[in-house]
Design a protein around this motif. Structure first.
Motif, PDB file in Angstrom:
ATOM      1  N   PHE A   1     -24.631  25.642   3.510  1.00 47.71           N
ATOM      2  CA  PHE A   1     -25.267  25.688   2.187  1.00 47.71           C
ATOM      3  C   PHE A   1     -24.439  25.032   1.080  1.00 47.71           C
ATOM      4  CE2 PHE A   1     -26.073  28.529  -1.642  1.00 47.71           C
ATOM      5  CZ  PHE A   1     -27.375  28.143  -1.903  1.00 47.71           C
ATOM      6  N   GLN A   2     -23.192  24.641   1.380  1.00 45.44           N
ATOM      7  CA  GLN A   2     -22.338  24.166   0.296  1.00 45.44           C
ATOM      8  C   GLN A   2     -21.647  22.843   0.627  1.00 45.44           C
ATOM      9  OE1 GLN A   2     -18.202  26.369   0.659  1.00 45.44           O
ATOM     10  NE2 GLN A   2     -19.820  27.888   0.531  1.00 45.44           N
ATOM     11  N   GLY A   3     -21.249  22.129  -0.404  1.00 47.91           N
ATOM     12  CA  GLY A   3     -20.512  20.893  -0.233  1.00 47.91           C
ATOM     13  C   GLY A   3     -19.707  20.591  -1.481  1.00 47.91           C
ATOM     14  N   VAL A   4     -19.202  19.365  -1.544  1.00 49.63           N
ATOM     15  CA  VAL A   4     -18.436  18.953  -2.719  1.00 49.63           C
ATOM     16  C   VAL A   4     -18.956  17.578  -3.139  1.00 49.63           C
ATOM     17  CG1 VAL A   4     -16.593  17.899  -1.325  1.00 49.63           C
ATOM     18  CG2 VAL A   4     -16.108  18.656  -3.657  1.00 49.63           C
ATOM     19  N   SER A   5     -19.098  17.388  -4.448  1.00 49.57           N
ATOM     20  CA  SER A   5     -19.723  16.147  -4.910  1.00 49.57           C
ATOM     21  C   SER A   5     -18.773  14.970  -4.747  1.00 49.57           C
ATOM     22  CB  SER A   5     -20.178  16.286  -6.357  1.00 49.57           C
ATOM     23  OG  SER A   5     -19.065  16.329  -7.223  1.00 49.57           O
ATOM     24  N   GLN A   6     -19.351  13.824  -4.422  1.00 51.23           N
ATOM     25  CA  GLN A   6     -18.564  12.642  -4.107  1.00 51.23           C
ATOM     26  C   GLN A   6     -17.734  12.177  -5.302  1.00 51.23           C
ATOM     27  OE1 GLN A   6     -20.949   9.152  -2.797  1.00 51.23           O
ATOM     28  NE2 GLN A   6     -19.557   9.129  -1.044  1.00 51.23           N
ATOM     29  N   ASP A   7     -18.353  12.110  -6.471  1.00 52.49           N
ATOM     30  CA  ASP A   7     -17.679  11.499  -7.612  1.00 52.49           C
ATOM     31  C   ASP A   7     -16.747  12.449  -8.336  1.00 52.49           C
ATOM     32  OD1 ASP A   7     -19.142   9.278  -7.021  1.00 52.49           O
ATOM     33  OD2 ASP A   7     -20.768   9.787  -8.409  1.00 52.49           O
ATOM     34  N   THR A   8     -17.220  13.668  -8.612  1.00 52.80           N
ATOM     35  CA  THR A   8     -16.448  14.537  -9.501  1.00 52.80           C
ATOM     36  C   THR A   8     -15.801  15.711  -8.782  1.00 52.80           C
ATOM     37  OG1 THR A   8     -18.502  15.704  -9.981  1.00 52.80           O
ATOM     38  CG2 THR A   8     -17.856  13.983 -11.517  1.00 52.80           C
ATOM     39  N   LYS A   9     -15.947  15.753  -7.469  1.00 51.80           N
ATOM     40  CA  LYS A   9     -15.309  16.823  -6.677  1.00 51.80           C
ATOM     41  C   LYS A   9     -15.729  18.212  -7.147  1.00 51.80           C
ATOM     42  CE  LYS A   9     -13.122  13.520  -4.649  1.00 51.80           C
ATOM     43  NZ  LYS A   9     -14.062  12.860  -3.717  1.00 51.80           N
ATOM     44  N   GLU A  10     -16.974  18.328  -7.589  1.00 41.50           N
ATOM     45  CA  GLU A  10     -17.484  19.630  -7.990  1.00 41.50           C
ATOM     46  C   GLU A  10     -18.097  20.327  -6.777  1.00 41.50           C
ATOM     47  OE1 GLU A  10     -16.977  20.948 -10.759  1.00 41.50           O
ATOM     48  OE2 GLU A  10     -16.830  19.415 -12.313  1.00 41.50           O
ATOM     49  N   ILE A  11     -18.039  21.671  -6.775  1.00 38.20           N
ATOM     50  CA  ILE A  11     -18.657  22.452  -5.712  1.00 38.20           C
ATOM     51  C   ILE A  11     -20.173  22.418  -5.905  1.00 38.20           C
ATOM     52  CG2 ILE A  11     -18.816  24.729  -4.649  1.00 38.20           C
ATOM     53  CD1 ILE A  11     -16.077  23.291  -4.381  1.00 38.20           C
ATOM     54  N   THR A  12     -20.905  22.123  -4.839  1.00 37.84           N
ATOM     55  CA  THR A  12     -22.365  22.033  -4.923  1.00 37.84           C
ATOM     56  C   THR A  12     -23.005  22.939  -3.875  1.00 37.84           C
ATOM     57  OG1 THR A  12     -22.328  20.176  -3.392  1.00 37.84           O
ATOM     58  CG2 THR A  12     -22.378  19.647  -5.735  1.00 37.84           C
ATOM     59  N   THR A  13     -24.286  23.268  -4.087  1.00 31.39           N
ATOM     60  CA  THR A  13     -25.050  23.924  -3.021  1.00 31.39           C
ATOM     61  C   THR A  13     -26.267  23.065  -2.695  1.00 31.39           C
ATOM     62  OG1 THR A  13     -26.447  25.258  -4.481  1.00 31.39           O
ATOM     63  CG2 THR A  13     -24.346  26.219  -3.802  1.00 31.39           C
ATOM     64  N   LEU A  14     -26.760  23.261  -1.478  1.00 36.34           N
ATOM     65  CA  LEU A  14     -27.783  22.359  -0.944  1.00 36.34           C
ATOM     66  C   LEU A  14     -29.200  22.860  -1.171  1.00 36.34           C
ATOM     67  CD1 LEU A  14     -26.098  21.622   2.497  1.00 36.34           C
ATOM     68  CD2 LEU A  14     -25.756  20.443   0.340  1.00 36.34           C
ATOM     69  N   GLY A  15     -29.340  24.038  -1.771  1.00 36.27           N
ATOM     70  CA  GLY A  15     -30.679  24.571  -1.999  1.00 36.27           C
ATOM     71  C   GLY A  15     -31.219  25.278  -0.775  1.00 36.27           C
ATOM     72  N   ARG A  16     -32.458  25.709  -0.861  1.00 33.92           N
ATOM     73  CA  ARG A  16     -33.089  26.506   0.194  1.00 33.92           C
ATOM     74  C   ARG A  16     -32.972  25.853   1.562  1.00 33.92           C
ATOM     75  NH1 ARG A  16     -36.210  30.783   0.031  1.00 33.92           N
ATOM     76  NH2 ARG A  16     -37.332  30.082   1.873  1.00 33.92           N
ATOM     77  N   GLY A  17     -32.624  26.658   2.570  1.00 35.43           N
ATOM     78  CA  GLY A  17     -32.496  26.127   3.918  1.00 35.43           C
ATOM     79  C   GLY A  17     -31.258  25.268   4.087  1.00 35.43           C
ATOM     80  N   GLY A  18     -30.371  25.357   3.109  1.00 34.29           N
ATOM     81  CA  GLY A  18     -29.207  24.481   3.113  1.00 34.29           C
ATOM     82  C   GLY A  18     -28.293  24.658   4.316  1.00 34.29           C
ATOM     83  N   SER A  19     -28.192  25.888   4.814  1.00 38.88           N
ATOM     84  CA  SER A  19     -27.286  26.119   5.935  1.00 38.88           C
ATOM     85  C   SER A  19     -27.771  25.415   7.200  1.00 38.88           C
ATOM     86  CB  SER A  19     -27.134  27.620   6.209  1.00 38.88           C
ATOM     87  OG  SER A  19     -26.427  28.223   5.157  1.00 38.88           O
TER      88      SER A  19
END
Lengths: 422, 422
Positions: A136-154
């Motif tokens: 469900f989670q990742g890190v943004s390419q440009d700014t290295k921010e923590i992101t989530t993928l939304g519903r069904g992300g896992s």
């Protein structure tokens, strides 16, 4: 030796006992000689609890901070899963989405995976550890921010990791036994499918079957990765989502299942001037609102008025947003009024064999007619027919169609599909 | 414009309402024109709850995974704090220990800070945001693993960040008003100190005052950073831990307070052969066990036996470990037996003025004598006298000494210290 990615949803890791049970299952795969990478969702209701907490603090929490908050859920479940595996005498290492190299865009709350660079995960497995990755989670390419993928992300995390690791299979565990010919809660005689093509699974996921999210199926299809949908509560084989090898001449099954969906609403725009470009103005406004339109129907215009009606369906949760944007363009477009209806249901019949079998429609509509179901909208694709009916007629409609295509007989020959137990 | 680091402990952010209250306080500082960096602990009992969860999963969870688990606590509190600030119309950005550049060694569960490189925190503040940083956590220099700093870690995070950011002051907020001349729960007439030197604060922290952890005071002293200890529940000034400017001739206060400690136990090694090197063998064994010895007393040996007794105090939680290691060396050292006593209390009188005032000891021991307190061990430093007595005599001992040095009169002239309300 093969590499297996195993994904466990929140209901499979709801409490300490569940975590221990799942850990034994993971260790069994490791004992069998496989490299094992596990993707976990947050435990039970953790994510909902965190959303509630955010709601207590702020009515509109900043998306960046909401992602930071929600990612705590998988952090907890992956760490305790690693502990449970260690307690069985095996070594496990947990990794956040960022550590596992899940690189996304910067769209907080619904980020898309841009790249997967699982160097640390690969290294851990090469060293003999079981790798546990936060879904469900990742890190943004440009700014290295923590992101989530939304519903069904896992699910998407699992499939993307499996593809990047060149896994042999991605196993998606939940609390149901696999993909069924229809939702067993509505059709008790529904049967579990052993196999389903990714094309059919895509139509299922897009039309209400909740067992796999659309994004995850799309990703796996693109990567030609087999998905094994199975239960974490039993050791039975589940359903394999896999395409026949290219060139192999497999006769497509006629019908693969009946899906249904109660999450949609219908909006009817009444009295639209029947001029070119008017429909475009309406759907332009809805697109700006970020609304996902599903089915659209436009009747022929009444000869005497030069006005027509346009109906469309959309997710219930986006209906208010859509109505606001339509209000703003009412004068410009010149339509008369707007009707809102959230008492609808959608039924979809899906089967790759439909392409070459014109008799399907007749059987389908006959079944609905005999059951007294009134059809309000129709849409079709090459391998699917969908209809909108009254919400309270939907269950009966599903059962009628399921029976009409011989899906609920144990001896029935069709290999089929359906909704899910969740 | 100045830069302020504000640290809030778990009791200050126990629930949504507390978080909102603290957010208003933070925003007030920002409104006053300061750059603001906030360090937060986990909300209320979150860390304990996570430790309990780990305990349900495994009796001895791997340290790496325990750190991964526990860091979820501050992740939650920092995100909701940022949301609460945003809800007040100000912009805040939260950062994990890793994102804030808290670089540690790889000692999971009690990592030490090696470096602080708060580039992202600085950038956020330069762009006008309030920076929120997760306390208690960092990332290891070599392997990029998530680490925690151990007990009192959030205070250390705050002080280390404040030093790296060249902050004007590091404010440590808790549920007490500041540093007192004694623990107000034991001495109701104890008074809050306006100032205390870092040297005295160090002795206080090392001898049972729980308001600031030793590590954090050491760090601030080394960096010559003022700490302001204050309550998050009132706007009153707290206690400033600060040294007089160099060269300034400040007459040291006689006594700065009475600290007490109930966390220690005493072990007596009976019948140690009185030869050179025997004590070394004993404390070598304890050092290998990782035990922190505090006070040590050796009596003169009895002339007829050539045997002596050695007593020492150590944290209760390390006593079992110590006893095991001593068992192993009993034959080698040749001592007769071992006595264990966890019914002891420790009282410490602290004051920089002690250096040049030989009358202090007499007053101190007279006070204890009048109160009927039996002294079992004594140790001293330049600015401290500590004694061990029976646990059940400790409270009375603290009150007697507090009174004897005129600390509990409102008109008393000594500027003093004590325990804390936590």
């Amino acid at each position: 030796m093969s590499l297996v990615v195993m994904k466990f949803g929140g209901s499979s890791v709801a409490d300490a006992d569940s975590v221990k049970r799942v850990a034994r299952r993971i260790v069994d795969n490791k004992k069998a000689g496989h490299d094992v990478c596990v993707v976990v969702s947050a435990m039970g209701d953790t994510t909902d609890d965190l959303v509630d907490l955010a709601g207590e603090i702020s009515p509109v929490p900043p998306a960046r901070e909401l992602d930071m908050l929600l990612t705590a859920g998988e952090r907890i479940s992956m760490a305790v899963m690693a502990m449970a595996i260690a307690n069985l005498g095996f070594s496990a290492k947990s990794f956040t989405g960022s550590q596992a190299g899940i690189i996304t865009d910067g769209d907080h709350g619904k980020a898309r995976i841009l790249d997967v660079t699982p160097r640390r995960v690969r290294k851990a497995m090469d060293e003999g550890h079981i790798a546990i990755v936060a879904g469900f989670q990742g890190v943004s390419q440009d700014t290295k921010e923590i992101t989530t993928l939304g519903r069904g992300g896992s699910d998407t995390t699992a499939v993307a990791l499996a593809a990047a690791l060149d896994a042999d299979v991605c196993e998606i565990y939940s609390d149901v036994d696999g993909v069924f010919t229809a939702d067993p809660r509505i059709v008790p005689s529904a049967r579990k499918l052993d196999r389903i093509s990714s094309e059919e699974m895509l139509e299922m996921a897009a039309n209400g079957a909740k067992i796999l999210m659309l994004r995850c199926v799309e990703y796996a299809r693109r990567q030609q990765l087999p998905i094994h949908v199975r239960s974490s509560f039993s050791s039975k084989e589940g359903t394999l989502v896999i395409d026949p090898p290219e060139g192999e001449d497999v006769e497509a099954s006629l019908i693969s299942g009946v899906a249904h969906d109660r999450s949609q609403a219908k909006i009817t725009i009444v009295g639209v001037p029947d001029h070119p470009g008017k429909a475009a103005e309406i759907f332009e406004a809805l697109s700006q609102a970020g609304v996902n339109i599903d089915m659209i129907v436009q009747n022929v215009s009444a000869v005497d008025t030069g006005l027509t009606d346009i109906s469309f369906t959309l997710p219930k949760v986006e209906a208010r947003q859509a109505a606001q944007f339509l209000d703003r363009v009412q004068d410009k477009v010149g339509f008369r009024s707007m009707l809102f209806d959230d008492q609808i249901g959608k039924l979809s019949l899906i089967g790759a064999g439909m392409k070459s079998n014109p008799g399907v429609s007749a059987t389908f509509f006959n079944a609905l007619g005999s059951a007294g179901v009134n059809i309000e909208m129709i849409s079709t694709s090459e391998i699917r027919i969908s209809v909108i009916c009254r919400d309270d007629q939907l269950d009966e409609a599903v059962r009628s169609v399921h029976t009409a295509f011989g899906l609920d007989t144990v001896s029935g020959e069709a290999v089929v599909y359906g909704g899910t137990g969740r």
